[in-house]
Design a protein around this motif. Structure first.
Motif, short mmCIF file in Angstrom:
data_model
loop_
_atom_site.label_atom_id
_atom_site.label_comp_id
_atom_site.label_asym_id
_atom_site.label_seq_id
_atom_site.Cartn_x
_atom_site.Cartn_y
_atom_site.Cartn_z
N ASN A 141 0.82 -1.21 0.00
CA ASN A 141 0.00 0.00 0.00
C ASN A 141 0.85 1.26 0.00
OD1 ASN A 141 -2.51 -1.26 -0.08
ND2 ASN A 141 -2.67 -1.41 2.14
N ILE A 142 1.91 1.26 0.79
CA ILE A 142 2.80 2.44 0.81
C ILE A 142 3.41 2.66 -0.58
CG2 ILE A 142 5.08 3.22 1.58
CD1 ILE A 142 2.96 3.94 3.55
N GLY A 143 3.89 1.58 -1.20
CA GLY A 143 4.47 1.71 -2.52
C GLY A 143 3.48 2.22 -3.54
N ALA A 144 2.24 1.70 -3.50
CA ALA A 144 1.21 2.13 -4.45
C ALA A 144 0.79 3.57 -4.19
CB ALA A 144 0.01 1.20 -4.36
N ILE A 145 0.75 3.99 -2.94
CA ILE A 145 0.42 5.38 -2.63
C ILE A 145 1.46 6.32 -3.23
CG2 ILE A 145 0.32 7.07 -0.73
CD1 ILE A 145 -1.06 4.83 0.94
N PHE A 146 2.72 5.97 -3.12
CA PHE A 146 3.77 6.81 -3.72
C PHE A 146 3.66 6.83 -5.25
CE2 PHE A 146 5.80 7.10 0.36
CZ PHE A 146 6.59 8.24 0.27
N ARG A 147 3.32 5.69 -5.83
CA ARG A 147 3.17 5.65 -7.29
C ARG A 147 2.02 6.57 -7.71
NH1 ARG A 147 2.99 0.17 -11.08
NH2 ARG A 147 3.14 1.26 -13.08
N ASN A 148 0.91 6.53 -6.97
CA ASN A 148 -0.20 7.43 -7.25
C ASN A 148 0.21 8.88 -7.04
OD1 ASN A 148 -2.12 5.43 -7.87
ND2 ASN A 148 -2.60 5.09 -5.72
N ALA A 149 0.97 9.13 -5.99
CA ALA A 149 1.40 10.50 -5.71
C ALA A 149 2.22 11.06 -6.87
CB ALA A 149 2.23 10.52 -4.42
N ALA A 150 3.12 10.25 -7.41
CA ALA A 150 3.92 10.70 -8.54
C ALA A 150 3.06 10.93 -9.78
CB ALA A 150 5.01 9.67 -8.85
N ALA A 151 2.09 10.05 -9.99
CA ALA A 151 1.24 10.15 -11.18
C ALA A 151 0.37 11.40 -11.18
CB ALA A 151 0.36 8.90 -11.29
N PHE A 152 -0.03 11.85 -9.99
CA PHE A 152 -0.96 12.97 -9.91
C PHE A 152 -0.33 14.25 -9.36
CE2 PHE A 152 -3.74 9.13 -9.63
CZ PHE A 152 -4.24 9.25 -10.93
N GLY A 153 1.00 14.33 -9.44
CA GLY A 153 1.69 15.58 -9.16
C GLY A 153 1.72 16.00 -7.72
N VAL A 154 1.71 15.06 -6.79
CA VAL A 154 1.78 15.40 -5.36
C VAL A 154 3.16 15.97 -5.05
CG1 VAL A 154 1.86 14.37 -3.04
CG2 VAL A 154 0.03 13.76 -4.63
N ASP A 155 3.19 17.02 -4.24
CA ASP A 155 4.45 17.71 -3.93
C ASP A 155 5.23 17.05 -2.80
OD1 ASP A 155 4.35 20.19 -5.69
OD2 ASP A 155 2.39 20.29 -4.71
N ALA A 156 4.55 16.34 -1.91
CA ALA A 156 5.23 15.66 -0.81
C ALA A 156 4.29 14.67 -0.15
CB ALA A 156 5.75 16.66 0.23
N ALA A 262 -8.15 3.86 -3.16
CA ALA A 262 -8.89 5.05 -2.77
C ALA A 262 -8.03 6.30 -2.94
CB ALA A 262 -9.37 4.92 -1.33
N ALA A 263 -6.75 6.20 -2.58
CA ALA A 263 -5.85 7.34 -2.73
C ALA A 263 -5.73 7.76 -4.18
CB ALA A 263 -4.47 7.00 -2.16
N GLY A 264 -5.62 6.77 -5.08
CA GLY A 264 -5.51 7.08 -6.49
C GLY A 264 -6.74 7.81 -7.02
N ILE A 265 -7.92 7.32 -6.64
CA ILE A 265 -9.16 7.97 -7.09
C ILE A 265 -9.25 9.39 -6.55
CG2 ILE A 265 -11.68 7.89 -6.92
CD1 ILE A 265 -11.41 4.80 -6.80
N ALA A 266 -9.00 9.54 -5.25
CA ALA A 266 -9.12 10.85 -4.62
C ALA A 266 -8.10 11.85 -5.18
CB ALA A 266 -8.95 10.71 -3.11
N LEU A 267 -6.87 11.40 -5.36
CA LEU A 267 -5.85 12.30 -5.90
C LEU A 267 -6.16 12.72 -7.32
CD1 LEU A 267 -2.58 10.70 -4.49
CD2 LEU A 267 -3.57 12.91 -3.85
N HIS A 268 -6.71 11.80 -8.11
CA HIS A 268 -7.10 12.16 -9.47
C HIS A 268 -8.17 13.25 -9.46
CE1 HIS A 268 -9.50 11.79 -13.20
NE2 HIS A 268 -8.31 11.66 -13.76
N GLU A 269 -9.14 13.11 -8.57
CA GLU A 269 -10.21 14.10 -8.49
C GLU A 269 -9.66 15.46 -8.06
OE1 GLU A 269 -13.24 13.90 -9.43
OE2 GLU A 269 -13.45 11.75 -9.77
N ILE A 270 -8.84 15.47 -7.02
CA ILE A 270 -8.31 16.74 -6.50
C ILE A 270 -7.38 17.39 -7.52
CG2 ILE A 270 -6.84 17.77 -4.73
CD1 ILE A 270 -7.88 15.65 -2.80
#
Length: 278
Positions: A141-156, A262-270
């Motif tokens: 889950n941690i790895g996938a959250i970081f992958r989602n973060a990179a895909a959707f432009g998360v700053d940190a 859920a993180a991927g969906i939410a980050l995409h929306e935001i």
């Protein structure tokens, strides 16, 4: 590979030069002065780029299966000449790793002094989007959250002290190297992290099935923080009572989504609502 770089042949699994690569399945390398194991071609490339950027990630050595050497010459060229490249046959590299290493590519990296919370907050832009992970102890889950973060432009990404280290080998592999490109800080309690972000001007949105407001209704303005809790217990009642709670619409009959999904969906929306995506 350049003529200047030496390739060191390893024919003894007990060779002291490859000590850190030995029995990696049983080791948590992140507890050894910030060292970690990167596995596979994509993560090797990400490690090389992180080293070149000088963002606190340092490559220390590479161990490659002999028949994979020619195919990754372009990546190896990206490492400084003082990073040794060790080469071994399949039987030797399997004995070193402690299991059959079909990818045939390992690298040893080290994260230097991690930034503290004040430094990380100070480095963020005025319109930053960040993720806060609370109690996420599953490495996938941690790895996938970081992958989602990179895909959707998360700053940190901010992880509380009970979340697992994202530099653990499996988490790093699942992230496809994104742990090496997305800035992060780990430490402190969940309440402390979320409170500090709120004090720094972040609009805090806590993702939970109990949220009466939908994630699709979030209209980011300025700094935005998405807070994720562990599956099962979720976020603490204290956090849920103090900040805006949002949910993802889904078909009835299912309690919740996997936290990384859920993180991927939410980050995409935001990120979409904030105009961060192409």
């Amino acid at each position: 590979m350049s003529a200047e770089r030496s390739v060191i042949v390893i024919d003894d699994p007990q060779d002291q030069r490859i000590t850190y690569f030995r029995d990696i399945r049983e080791k948590d390398m992140t507890r050894r002065e910030g060292r970690f194991i990167a596995e596979g071609t994509v993560v090797l490339r990400m490690l090389a780029e992180a080293h070149r950027r000088g963002n606190g990630i340092v490559a220390e050595a590479v161990l490659v299966l002999r028949n994979r050497l020619a195919g990754i010459q372009d990546i190896l060229e990206r490492f400084p000449e003082d990073v040794p490249v060790y080469v071994a046959e399949q039987a030797v590299i399997d004995a070193i790793a402690g299991f059959h290493l079909h990818r045939g590519i390992l690298a040893l990296g080290r994260r230097e002094d991690a930034p503290d919370l004040d430094a990380e907050l100070a480095s963020l832009p005025e319109n930053a989007l960040v993720v806060v992970a609370c109690g996420i102890s599953n490495h996938d889950n941690i790895g996938a959250i970081f992958r989602n973060a990179a895909a959707f432009g998360v700053d940190a990404v901010f992880l509380d002290q009970t979340s697992c280290d994202p530099l653990y080998r499996k988490a790093l592999r699942v992230s496809v190297g994104s742990v090496l490109s997305v800035p992060y800080m780990r430490g402190g309690s969940d309440t402390e992290l979320v409170s500090r972000l709120a004090d720094a001007g972040f609009d805090v949105f806590c993702l939970s099935p109990s949220g009466q407001r939908r994630i699709t209704d979030v209209a980011p303005q300025g700094r935005t923080a998405l807070v994720l809790g562990t599956e099962g217990e979720g976020l603490s009642p204290d956090i849920l009572s103090r900040f805006t709670v949002v949910s993802i619409a889904q078909a009835p009959g299912l309690d919740s989504l996997n936290v990384a999904t859920a993180a991927g969906i939410a980050l995409h929306e935001i990120a979409s609502a904030a105009g961060r995506l192409r």
